[in-house]
Scaffold this motif. Structure first.
Motif, mmCIF file in Angstrom:
data_model
loop_
_atom_site.group_PDB
_atom_site.id
_atom_site.type_symbol
_atom_site.label_atom_id
_atom_site.label_comp_id
_atom_site.label_asym_id
_atom_site.label_seq_id
_atom_site.Cartn_x
_atom_site.Cartn_y
_atom_site.Cartn_z
ATOM 1 N N ALA A 1 0.381 -1.431 -0.058
ATOM 2 C CA ALA A 1 -0.017 -0.157 0.201
ATOM 3 C C ALA A 1 1.007 1.182 0.237
ATOM 4 O O ALA A 1 0.827 2.425 -0.436
ATOM 5 C CB ALA A 1 -0.896 -0.396 1.276
ATOM 6 N N LEU A 2 1.958 1.340 0.155
ATOM 7 C CA LEU A 2 2.475 2.624 0.835
ATOM 8 C C LEU A 2 3.871 2.949 -0.427
ATOM 9 O O LEU A 2 3.605 3.879 -0.813
ATOM 10 C CB LEU A 2 3.874 2.115 2.193
ATOM 11 N N SER A 3 3.580 1.368 -0.743
ATOM 12 C CA SER A 3 4.437 1.389 -2.091
ATOM 13 C C SER A 3 3.509 1.926 -3.405
ATOM 14 O O SER A 3 3.449 3.504 -4.223
ATOM 15 C CB SER A 3 5.077 0.259 -3.478
ATOM 16 N N GLU A 4 2.205 1.827 -3.521
ATOM 17 C CA GLU A 4 1.748 2.065 -4.424
ATOM 18 C C GLU A 4 1.008 3.335 -3.728
ATOM 19 O O GLU A 4 0.485 4.558 -5.315
ATOM 20 C CB GLU A 4 -0.405 1.094 -4.466
ATOM 21 N N GLU A 5 1.166 4.195 -3.153
ATOM 22 C CA GLU A 5 0.335 5.379 -2.233
ATOM 23 C C GLU A 5 2.148 5.842 -2.979
ATOM 24 O O GLU A 5 2.136 7.830 -2.986
ATOM 25 C CB GLU A 5 0.093 5.786 -1.435
ATOM 26 N N GLY A 6 2.826 5.754 -3.392
ATOM 27 C CA GLY A 6 4.415 6.460 -3.842
ATOM 28 C C GLY A 6 4.401 7.061 -3.185
ATOM 29 O O GLY A 6 6.059 7.561 -2.722
ATOM 30 N N VAL A 7 4.542 6.006 -1.703
ATOM 31 C CA VAL A 7 5.235 7.229 -0.345
ATOM 32 C C VAL A 7 6.798 6.832 -0.297
ATOM 33 O O VAL A 7 7.792 6.986 -0.058
ATOM 34 C CB VAL A 7 4.671 6.885 0.733
ATOM 35 N N ILE A 8 6.820 5.266 -0.726
ATOM 36 C CA ILE A 8 8.346 4.619 -0.454
ATOM 37 C C ILE A 8 8.185 4.014 -1.818
ATOM 38 O O ILE A 8 7.347 3.277 -2.709
ATOM 39 C CB ILE A 8 8.568 3.304 0.276
ATOM 40 N N GLU A 9 9.808 3.507 -2.003
ATOM 41 C CA GLU A 9 9.484 2.335 -3.402
ATOM 42 C C GLU A 9 10.204 1.160 -2.689
ATOM 43 O O GLU A 9 11.450 1.836 -1.766
ATOM 44 C CB GLU A 9 10.601 2.966 -4.155
ATOM 45 N N ARG A 10 10.483 0.026 -3.243
ATOM 46 C CA ARG A 10 10.623 -1.042 -2.825
ATOM 47 C C ARG A 10 11.087 -2.153 -3.750
ATOM 48 O O ARG A 10 10.310 -2.059 -4.382
ATOM 49 C CB ARG A 10 9.746 -1.293 -1.843
ATOM 50 N N ASP A 11 12.032 -2.856 -3.731
ATOM 51 C CA ASP A 11 12.157 -3.567 -4.469
ATOM 52 C C ASP A 11 13.157 -4.680 -3.284
ATOM 53 O O ASP A 11 14.210 -4.398 -2.501
ATOM 54 C CB ASP A 11 12.981 -3.509 -5.197
ATOM 55 N N ARG A 12 11.715 -5.753 -2.475
ATOM 56 C CA ARG A 12 12.156 -6.897 -1.374
ATOM 57 C C ARG A 12 13.034 -5.622 -0.371
ATOM 58 O O ARG A 12 12.246 -4.780 0.020
ATOM 59 C CB ARG A 12 13.855 -7.430 -1.998
ATOM 60 N N TRP B 1 10.585 12.683 1.595
ATOM 61 C CA TRP B 1 11.061 12.040 3.464
ATOM 62 C C TRP B 1 9.657 13.243 4.330
ATOM 63 O O TRP B 1 9.564 12.425 4.959
ATOM 64 C CB TRP B 1 12.490 12.766 3.746
ATOM 65 N N PRO B 2 10.048 14.131 3.758
ATOM 66 C CA PRO B 2 8.071 14.577 4.475
ATOM 67 C C PRO B 2 6.734 14.643 4.399
ATOM 68 O O PRO B 2 6.596 13.981 5.217
ATOM 69 C CB PRO B 2 8.709 16.494 3.822
ATOM 70 N N ARG C 1 4.705 12.632 7.239
ATOM 71 C CA ARG C 1 3.460 12.620 7.609
ATOM 72 C C ARG C 1 2.961 11.291 7.994
ATOM 73 O O ARG C 1 1.731 10.634 8.502
ATOM 74 C CB ARG C 1 2.528 13.366 6.560
ATOM 75 N N ALA C 2 3.437 10.491 6.576
ATOM 76 C CA ALA C 2 2.142 9.110 6.960
ATOM 77 C C ALA C 2 2.548 8.435 7.588
ATOM 78 O O ALA C 2 1.851 7.517 7.940
ATOM 79 C CB ALA C 2 2.654 8.870 5.319
ATOM 80 N N ALA C 3 3.584 8.867 8.839
ATOM 81 C CA ALA C 3 3.948 7.541 9.541
ATOM 82 C C ALA C 3 4.114 7.638 11.175
ATOM 83 O O ALA C 3 4.102 7.736 12.124
ATOM 84 C CB ALA C 3 5.922 7.389 9.429
#
Lengths: 243, 243
Positions: free
Chosen positions: A206-217, A225-226, A230-232
């Motif tokens: 969900a965090l990836s799909e919202e674009g808050v983080i990018e992730r590969d494993r 970061w700001p 806020r999300a956290a």
DNA sequence: CGTAGGTTTGACTGATCTCAAGTTTGGTGG
DNA sequence: CCACCAAACTTGAGATCAGTCAAACCTACG
């Protein structure tokens, strides 16, 4: 493992001095301590609930975590540890361990006999203050974790755990919080956030799909970061500038 | 309020001596501290998140709690405090408060300027050790709370909170754990266990119906303490004999 | 005796867990 | 270099514990 490149005394002195200013005599006194350096394998148990602990360990390299086990078998991680962390500060004054400590990755650990460390703190108040302050900051982090697990929804919890890890990594000089590798599996994140590994996976997605983080494993990038803060609901004040 | 009957020095010395043995010189040094005793009303705020705290408070009478607030407005209580508890041990070394402290009931509080207390700990290592140990025990309780909120179901959580309160009350000499009055509302219990007040009410009813506790509003009786301990997964080791 | 805060109960909703089945990855030995 | 394996990760569907909403009901206190 580049054991040989690290002087555990320098490392410890730098850490403590940052917490509470030490003078030259304090430095010298620290260098008289008998320090044993050893390496540990991934998931090696360092302290077990109920143990009488006579050595105070200090993490030079690698990652570790601290956890308790519920009667129903559930495991709750109460802290993650990064290089520079004092793993057994509490055993200076509480001999019996009330929790378990385990490595996550390969690690290098410096151990100091509790008795000699206690003597040092009795003679050098500044060293005592530094170690005491370290344990107070750790307690502040525990309070934040109670809040995290007790009153935040799953997505915010996971995001908060990532922010804290990123911020502490950076404070310890391990690199930018905008991109890093997580040492822990999603199951460990779950046990730290009071969730299941499956739900952690969904929240990361969900965090990836919202674009808050990018992730590969386990490779995580936080472009904004700001926004992530806020999300956290992440406000680093509780880290008291260190940890 | 029977303010006049309590000597704050005796109270503090007894508390610290139980944590770490003090000698006569330590006792004398403590008695030179400038202590201000005052009373507080129910729900009076003693410390606010963000405050710079220059006094260390010590609870002589009444009950208090410590809490943090999430961005969504949710409140998480991270500890309850009973007479004898040091409320601001951390402000010896961390000036800015990372949480709120509030009374629950009418209370009597002894306050000591942080600067003078810090000076005392620099000169008297045994006093420093006692206060440090107190903060380490508090940290151990925070760890247990992370486990409680993160990995126990609602009924067990509530039962555990009751057991801890009963055990700490008894350790502080406030009377038997088999029967006591709760100072806090079900809403406070909810904020301490990460539940809603409504669900706390249901869990209390469930514990009553199972005969684990007997209850009339805030009057609680625990006829079968071992059974209650089992229901709560309560193992008092984490309290390290004190708190 | 009126009011506010706290407690109790019921009906419904929803976030998170559980169960189950793939898929990917990294390491190991042939 | 490839085949295999175990561990970790991913995804879906259904179950459940705890939350939300709504309404009484105490009870202490002014």
């Amino acid at each position: 493992m580049t054991v040989t490149t690290i002087d555990p005394f320098d490392f410890l002195i730098r850490k403590l001095d940052r917490l509470h200013p030490l003078n030259a005599a304090d430095h010298l006194a620290i260098r008289t301590l008998r320090v044993r350096v050893r390496s540990a394998h991934p998931l090696e148990s360092l302290v077990r609930h109920g143990d009488i602990v006579r050595e105070c360990a200090f993490l030079l390299e690698g990652f570790a975590f601290r956890h308790k086990v519920a009667a129903n078998g559930g495991r709750q991680i109460v802290s993650f540890h990064i290089p520079g962390d004092v793993l057994d500060g509490q055993h200076m004054l509480l001999s019996r361990a009330d929790h378990n400590v385990q490595t996550i990755t390969d690690a290098v650990i410096a151990s100091i006999p509790v008795a000699s460390l206690r003597k040092l703190t009795e003679e050098r108040p500044a060293v005592a203050a530094a170690l005491w302050k370290d344990s107070l900051i750790e307690a502040s982090i525990f309070r934040e974790w109670v809040l995290n697990v007790g009153r935040r929804d799953a997505k915010t919890r996971v995001a908060h755990m990532l922010c804290e890890f990123a911020a502490r990594r950076e404070a310890a000089g391990l690199g930018s919080p905008e991109r890093f590798d997580l040492p822990m599996s999603q199951e460990l994140i779950a046990d730290a956030t009071g969730l299941t590994a499956i739900h952690v996976n969904r929240m990361l997605r969900a965090l990836s799909e919202e674009g808050v983080i990018e992730r590969d494993r386990r490779d995580v990038r936080i472009a904004d970061w700001p926004r992530m803060q806020r999300a956290a609901e992440f406000d680093p004040d509780y880290l008291h500038g260190a940890a």
